[in-house]
Design a protein around this motif. Structure first.
Motif, PDB file in Angstrom:
ATOM      1  N   CYS A 135      91.970  32.463  30.392  1.00 40.80           N
ATOM      2  CA  CYS A 135      91.124  33.553  30.890  1.00 40.80           C
ATOM      3  C   CYS A 135      91.611  34.906  30.353  1.00 40.80           C
ATOM      4  O   CYS A 135      92.750  35.302  30.608  1.00 40.80           O
ATOM      5  N   MET A 137      90.992  37.759  31.304  1.00 41.61           N
ATOM      6  CA  MET A 137      91.282  38.776  32.319  1.00 41.61           C
ATOM      7  C   MET A 137      92.776  38.781  32.659  1.00 41.61           C
ATOM      8  O   MET A 137      93.296  39.761  33.197  1.00 41.61           O
ATOM      9  N   TRP A 167      85.465  33.674  27.426  1.00 45.00           N
ATOM     10  CA  TRP A 167      85.490  32.445  28.219  1.00 45.00           C
ATOM     11  C   TRP A 167      84.687  31.351  27.519  1.00 45.00           C
ATOM     12  O   TRP A 167      83.595  31.619  27.014  1.00 45.00           O
ATOM     13  N   CYS A 194      84.345  32.418  35.770  1.00 47.88           N
ATOM     14  CA  CYS A 194      85.739  32.324  36.203  1.00 47.88           C
ATOM     15  C   CYS A 194      85.967  33.165  37.463  1.00 47.88           C
ATOM     16  O   CYS A 194      85.504  34.307  37.549  1.00 47.88           O
ATOM     17  N   CYS A 196      89.326  33.230  38.766  1.00 43.57           N
ATOM     18  CA  CYS A 196      90.784  33.173  38.889  1.00 43.57           C
ATOM     19  C   CYS A 196      91.271  34.450  39.587  1.00 43.57           C
ATOM     20  O   CYS A 196      90.492  35.385  39.819  1.00 43.57           O
ATOM     21  N   CYS A 199      90.455  37.636  37.688  1.00 40.81           N
ATOM     22  CA  CYS A 199      89.025  37.965  37.703  1.00 40.81           C
ATOM     23  C   CYS A 199      88.611  38.485  39.079  1.00 40.81           C
ATOM     24  O   CYS A 199      87.860  39.465  39.182  1.00 40.81           O
TER      25      CYS A 199
HETATM   26 ZN   LIG Z   1      89.584  34.573  35.183  1.00 42.78          ZN
END
Ligand SMILES: [Zn+2]
Length: 393
Positions: A135, A137, A167, A194, A196, A199
């Motif tokens: 990811c 981010m 992504w 996403c 996570c 994020c």
């Molecule tokens: Zn993420």
């Protein structure tokens, strides 16, 4: 056809063999460049060329094809291919000097790193991790992508060709993908987002109600999976459009993701030498305009990169033209578009189609061309492509 324009053939290091002979082969095909994989993922490739051994190859997963300068990296470290011969291909082609070498750099599609660092992989609305998708981010992932790009760019390549700076979609990237229900664009899009920790934090910081967005999407997907229904393609497209309007935080969240990928490409541009051109592969999906799900914003990326490299992987020349028309609308100028064409199954099945696609692109002003892929195409296909390119000189 503009004789000075780029004509580059995508190549895997395991298909190159002797560098001087490979350069000669490509020149005979009318190429002035090679787009060489220097950071690449796993796969299974059938090799049609005479004497190719192994005939079916399973390359090492998530490795780089050069000697990385490990001092440049932080927590996420690249791993070099175990065979020294594979690590020399890039340097040998550069030393030969007759072709422009474009470094095909897969950034965040890396299951090897995903397995080592699951905490940095994308996580869907249910919290399931996608091992194949780091990811962007996550700061450690962002830093790795910048360091890898700078490391490769320092080696004298003409351009960096970045793939997957964002992504991965849900339906891409893992072997043996199983589901006993039909995939559709709505389901794939919802499962491709996403959530996570990085994020979630980025969205919250921008004032979005991320917990509500995540639970709304999780509930919708959960309900769909339980229901005895299958969306038609047209329904799935309409559902996605309707949700983009109905979920008030969804579109701002998608734009934040695009901003993050744009920031990453901007940081890469700043970290590489000025003379190294930067190309960004627009998408790993069809059609190109669906690339917002990967966090791509072609208009923004075109202000940073020298090239937006577009895989026009379509069955016929007319579909190439219509996809190109839309890309140009977004990128702003045909002078920034490098086309990738596949002159063989499943695309552009015969010589006439590839010649027509090249001519349609030229009419739209797209002169820079790449072709996919040396080691996967039958010799007769390469020959036919070479005749078209040489006739156009
Ligand atoms: Zn993420």
């Amino acid at each position: 056809m503009n004789a000075a324009a780029g004509r580059s053939l995508y190549c895997y290091p395991w298909d190159v063999g002797n560098a001087a002979q490979h350069v000669q082969r490509l020149q005979q095909l009318g190429m002035n460049g090679a787009t060489l994989a220097v950071s690449y993922h796993a796969g299974k490739f059938l090799r049609p060329h005479a004497g190719a051994a192994p005939r079916v190859i399973f390359p090492q997963d998530g490795v780089v094809y050069f000697e990385p300068d490990l001092q440049r990296y932080g927590e996420l470290q690249p791993l070099a291919h175990s065979d020294p011969a594979m690590r020399r291909v890039l340097a040998d082609l550069l030393a030969d000097g007759r072709l422009d070498i474009h470094a095909w750099t897969v950034l965040l599609h890396n299951s090897r790193l995903g397995s080592l660092h699951p905490e940095y992989t994308a996580a869907n609305a249910f919290g399931d991790r996608y091992v194949y998708s780091l990811c962007p981010m996550q700061s450690a992932v962002f830093d790795y992508a910048v360091a890898l790009s700078a490391d490769i760019a320092s080696r004298g390549v003409r351009s960096l060709v970045l793939e997957t700076p964002g992504w991965l979609p849900h339906a891409h990237g893992y072997h043996h993908e199983f589901a006993q229900l039909r995939s559709n664009v709505w389901l794939d899009s919802m499962l491709g987002l996403c959530f996570c920790d990085a994020c979630m934090a980025a969205g919250r910081q921008a004032g979005l109600d991320m917990a509500r967005l995540r639970s709304t999407i999780a509930c919708a997907v959960e309900s769909y999976l339980q229901a005895p229904v299958d969306a038609t393609p047209a329904q799935a497209h309409a559902w996605l459009q309707a949700d983009l309007l109905a979920l008030s935080d969804l579109a701002p969240w998608l734009r934040l993701r695009q901003q993050r990928v744009t920031d990453l490409v901007s940081a890469i541009r700043a970290a590489i030498p000025a003379q190294v051109q930067l190309s960004v592969i627009a998408t790993v999906q069809r059609p190109t305009a669906s690339n917002w799900l990967e966090g791509m914003d072609l208009a923004a990326l075109a202000t940073l990169a020298d090239w937006i490299e577009v895989p026009f992987y379509e069955p016929d020349a007319d579909a190439v033209s219509s996809d190109a028309w839309d890309c140009l609308r977004r990128v702003g100028s045909p002078a920034k578009v490098r086309a990738i064409l596949r002159p063989g199954p499943p695309d552009l099945g015969d010589g006439a189609q590839i010649a027509t696609a090249i001519s349609h692109l030229a009419q739209l002003g797209v002169q820079e061309l790449s072709f996919y892929n040396y080691g996967l195409l039958r010799p007769a296909r390469l020959q036919a492509l070479g005749e078209i390119l040489n006739a156009g000189k």
